[in-house]
Design a protein around this motif. Structure first.
Motif, mmCIF file in Angstrom:
data_model
loop_
_atom_site.group_PDB
_atom_site.id
_atom_site.type_symbol
_atom_site.label_atom_id
_atom_site.label_comp_id
_atom_site.label_asym_id
_atom_site.label_seq_id
_atom_site.Cartn_x
_atom_site.Cartn_y
_atom_site.Cartn_z
ATOM 1 N N SER A 1 0.867 -1.170 0.000
ATOM 2 C CA SER A 1 0.000 0.000 0.000
ATOM 3 C C SER A 1 0.906 1.222 0.000
ATOM 4 O O SER A 1 1.710 1.406 0.911
ATOM 5 N N THR A 2 0.801 2.042 -1.034
ATOM 6 C CA THR A 2 1.721 3.158 -1.214
ATOM 7 C C THR A 2 0.964 4.473 -1.270
ATOM 8 O O THR A 2 -0.037 4.594 -1.972
ATOM 9 N N ALA A 3 1.445 5.471 -0.517
ATOM 10 C CA ALA A 3 0.825 6.790 -0.540
ATOM 11 C C ALA A 3 1.240 7.531 -1.803
ATOM 12 O O ALA A 3 2.420 7.581 -2.157
ATOM 13 N N GLN A 4 0.240 8.086 -2.481
ATOM 14 C CA GLN A 4 0.481 8.980 -3.610
ATOM 15 C C GLN A 4 0.099 10.390 -3.152
ATOM 16 O O GLN A 4 -0.975 10.600 -2.602
ATOM 17 N N ARG B 1 3.315 12.476 -6.758
ATOM 18 C CA ARG B 1 4.582 11.804 -6.483
ATOM 19 C C ARG B 1 4.308 10.625 -5.574
ATOM 20 O O ARG B 1 3.373 10.623 -4.776
ATOM 21 N N GLU B 2 5.129 9.603 -5.722
ATOM 22 C CA GLU B 2 4.927 8.367 -4.963
ATOM 23 C C GLU B 2 5.796 8.372 -3.719
ATOM 24 O O GLU B 2 6.960 8.765 -3.753
ATOM 25 N N CYS B 3 5.205 7.946 -2.604
ATOM 26 C CA CYS B 3 5.912 7.866 -1.334
ATOM 27 C C CYS B 3 6.369 6.421 -1.113
ATOM 28 O O CYS B 3 6.047 5.523 -1.900
ATOM 29 N N VAL B 4 7.060 6.195 -0.015
ATOM 30 C CA VAL B 4 7.471 4.839 0.327
ATOM 31 C C VAL B 4 6.239 4.032 0.717
ATOM 32 O O VAL B 4 5.259 4.581 1.226
ATOM 33 N N PRO B 5 6.244 2.705 0.478
ATOM 34 C CA PRO B 5 5.084 1.876 0.835
ATOM 35 C C PRO B 5 4.768 1.942 2.326
ATOM 36 O O PRO B 5 5.650 2.122 3.162
ATOM 37 N N SER B 6 3.490 1.808 2.643
ATOM 38 C CA SER B 6 3.063 1.812 4.035
ATOM 39 C C SER B 6 3.551 0.556 4.739
ATOM 40 O O SER B 6 3.527 -0.542 4.166
ATOM 41 N N PRO B 7 4.008 0.670 5.988
ATOM 42 C CA PRO B 7 4.417 -0.525 6.748
ATOM 43 C C PRO B 7 3.221 -1.346 7.232
ATOM 44 O O PRO B 7 3.409 -2.393 7.840
ATOM 45 N N TYR B 8 1.992 -0.871 6.964
ATOM 46 C CA TYR B 8 0.783 -1.574 7.419
ATOM 47 C C TYR B 8 -0.164 -1.784 6.226
ATOM 48 O O TYR B 8 -1.277 -1.263 6.208
ATOM 49 N N PRO B 9 0.250 -2.551 5.213
ATOM 50 C CA PRO B 9 -0.523 -2.641 3.968
ATOM 51 C C PRO B 9 -1.822 -3.421 4.078
ATOM 52 O O PRO B 9 -2.731 -3.218 3.276
ATOM 53 N N LEU C 1 -2.997 5.556 12.350
ATOM 54 C CA LEU C 1 -1.924 5.770 11.392
ATOM 55 C C LEU C 1 -1.747 7.272 11.210
ATOM 56 O O LEU C 1 -2.687 7.990 10.874
ATOM 57 N N CYS C 2 -0.533 7.749 11.462
ATOM 58 C CA CYS C 2 -0.203 9.171 11.334
ATOM 59 C C CYS C 2 0.729 9.349 10.143
ATOM 60 O O CYS C 2 1.719 8.615 9.999
ATOM 61 N N PHE C 3 0.413 10.311 9.268
ATOM 62 C CA PHE C 3 1.233 10.561 8.081
ATOM 63 C C PHE C 3 1.679 12.017 8.088
ATOM 64 O O PHE C 3 0.859 12.927 8.178
ATOM 65 N N ASN C 4 3.001 12.213 8.005
ATOM 66 C CA ASN C 4 3.594 13.543 8.049
ATOM 67 C C ASN C 4 3.624 14.130 6.636
ATOM 68 O O ASN C 4 4.277 13.587 5.748
ATOM 69 N N LEU C 5 2.915 15.258 6.416
ATOM 70 C CA LEU C 5 2.842 15.870 5.093
ATOM 71 C C LEU C 5 4.140 16.539 4.671
ATOM 72 O O LEU C 5 4.303 16.874 3.498
ATOM 73 N N SER C 6 5.075 16.738 5.611
ATOM 74 C CA SER C 6 6.359 17.362 5.282
ATOM 75 C C SER C 6 7.422 16.337 4.938
ATOM 76 O O SER C 6 8.147 16.472 3.949
ATOM 77 N N THR C 7 7.510 15.279 5.752
ATOM 78 C CA THR C 7 8.574 14.282 5.566
ATOM 79 C C THR C 7 8.104 13.022 4.851
ATOM 80 O O THR C 7 8.918 12.200 4.462
ATOM 81 N N TYR C 8 6.755 12.860 4.726
ATOM 82 C CA TYR C 8 6.149 11.662 4.129
ATOM 83 C C TYR C 8 6.501 10.407 4.913
ATOM 84 O O TYR C 8 6.660 9.315 4.368
ATOM 85 N N GLU C 9 6.615 10.556 6.214
ATOM 86 C CA GLU C 9 6.904 9.432 7.095
ATOM 87 C C GLU C 9 5.633 8.970 7.796
ATOM 88 O O GLU C 9 4.729 9.753 8.059
#
Length: 362
Positions: free
Chosen positions: A158-161, A171-179, A209-217
């Motif tokens: 599961s990957t965040a776009q 742009r594509e982010c790193v895959p989620s660790p909880y797919p 699940l928390c997603f950082n809009l600055s670091t994409y972490e």
């Protein structure tokens, strides 16, 4: 401002006008334009502006103000979508950030739209898309950019776009660790520079699940730990803190917990469904449908109930009720519409703001 009208008083008066009226006031004189364009005025305007709720009804969007002095809503304000209304239906998702709405459309694209300036932008589909894809819309103060997030679910991951409005591209982010987790709501809750969703596998195996809009972490946050029985949970914001509202079916209990700066949860509200529903209405099986905090930090709730009386029509068997729980004095007030409630579907909150979002519509 003048010897007759101090600037402090002028600010308080102007801050109570609508966006359209303020646009006219900007043209009165240079002094007023400078005052209205000042960042401090925008912050004051945001503090005063009430939370209104976007609802879907009769193939369109309506705004409902539940914080007015009169708890009978006479004329809900209809929003004129700049596209054909056939592009939306009851499955539409509405996200909000700084006075701008992001609306999903039937063709799997989205429209970002400011209802008062009527500016809008079509955001293309990033690729694989399903009605279950989770979404988020927020502002990143580090890059000074608004961003739309969706999770694409290819097989096994599961990957965040992220759509960056500054560049106008995905742009594509790193895959989620909880797919392989499911999500309570498609729409993420925005606070500061983060988006939050409740993820779950069962009623007891849950987290945020928390997603950082600055670091994409990604970050995993614990939910409040109470006894079992929670069937529905909603994330929200009260007094600029993340909160979770939970409904315990077996006990007919609604409870609200707020996260402090240490990441710990503190329960601040506990209500019984019996506090809201009259004795004569308890024959209907009422469930909590929508919950959100208002600007005054009161709790707005809607319930939907179904009657087993099959001698009445299907529409008459469904009942909806709206309530405002006043946190200051712990009182409950019923909010009524001049027309019948069945058919109204509450989608999310909306707050007018003077924050300049022109970069979205470049």
């Amino acid at each position: 401002m003048s010897e007759f009208l101090p600037e402090v008083l002028a600010v308080e008066i102007l801050a109570r006008l609508s966006i359209k009226d303020l646009s006219r006031c900007r043209c009165v004189c240079k002094t007023w334009r400078s005052l209205i364009n000042h960042r401090g005025f925008a912050e004051r305007y945001l503090d005063i502006s009430p939370v209104r709720f976007v609802s879907f009804y009769d193939k369109g969007f309506y705004l409902l103000d539940v914080e007015g002095k009169n708890l009978v809503i006479q004329n809900p304000q209809k929003l004129e979508l700049p596209l054909d209304e056939s592009m939306i239906d009851e499955s539409t998702c509405v996200l909000h950030c700084h006075g701008t709405l992001c609306v999903t459309l039937k063709n799997y694209t989205s429209i970002v739209w400011n209802p008062y300036s009527n500016q809008f932008k079509i955001v293309p589909n990033p690729g694989i898309y399903r009605d279950s894809n989770i979404l988020g819309f927020g502002y990143d103060p580090v890059s000074n950019d608004y961003k739309l997030v969706t999770f694409i679910d290819p097989i096994g991951s599961s990957t965040a776009q992220i759509f960056e409005f500054r560049t106008g591209s995905w742009r594509e982010c790193v895959p989620s660790p909880y797919p392989d987790w499911h999500y309570r709501e498609r729409i993420g809750t925005f606070l500061d520079q983060y988006l939050y969703w409740i993820a779950y596998r069962s009623n007891v195996d849950r987290f945020i699940l928390c997603f950082n809009l600055s670091t994409y972490e990604y970050q995993k946050l614990a939910l409040p730990v109470y006894k079992e029985g929670v069937t529905c949970s909603w994330l929200g914001v009260t007094k600029k803190n993340l909160c979770v509202i939970e409904y315990v079916t077996c006990e007919k209990e609604i409870r609200v917990s707020v996260m402090d700066k240490t990441g710990s949860w503190n329960k601040i509200i506990s209500l019984s469904m019996l506090d809201f529903i009259d004795v004569q209405d308890r024959k209907c099986d009422y469930q909590v449908e929508f919950v959100s905090f208002t600007k005054n930090n009161d709790l707005f709730l809607t319930f939907t109930g179904y009657s087993d009386d099959f001698e009445t029509g299907a529409e008459d068997r469904e009942k909806k009720k709206m309530f405002l729980y006043k946190t200051v004095d712990n009182t409950i007030k019923q909010v009524r519409l001049c027309n019948s409630l069945p058919g109204f579907q509450f989608l999310g909150e909306y707050v007018e703001t003077l924050v300049i979002v022109d970069r979205i519509f470049i």
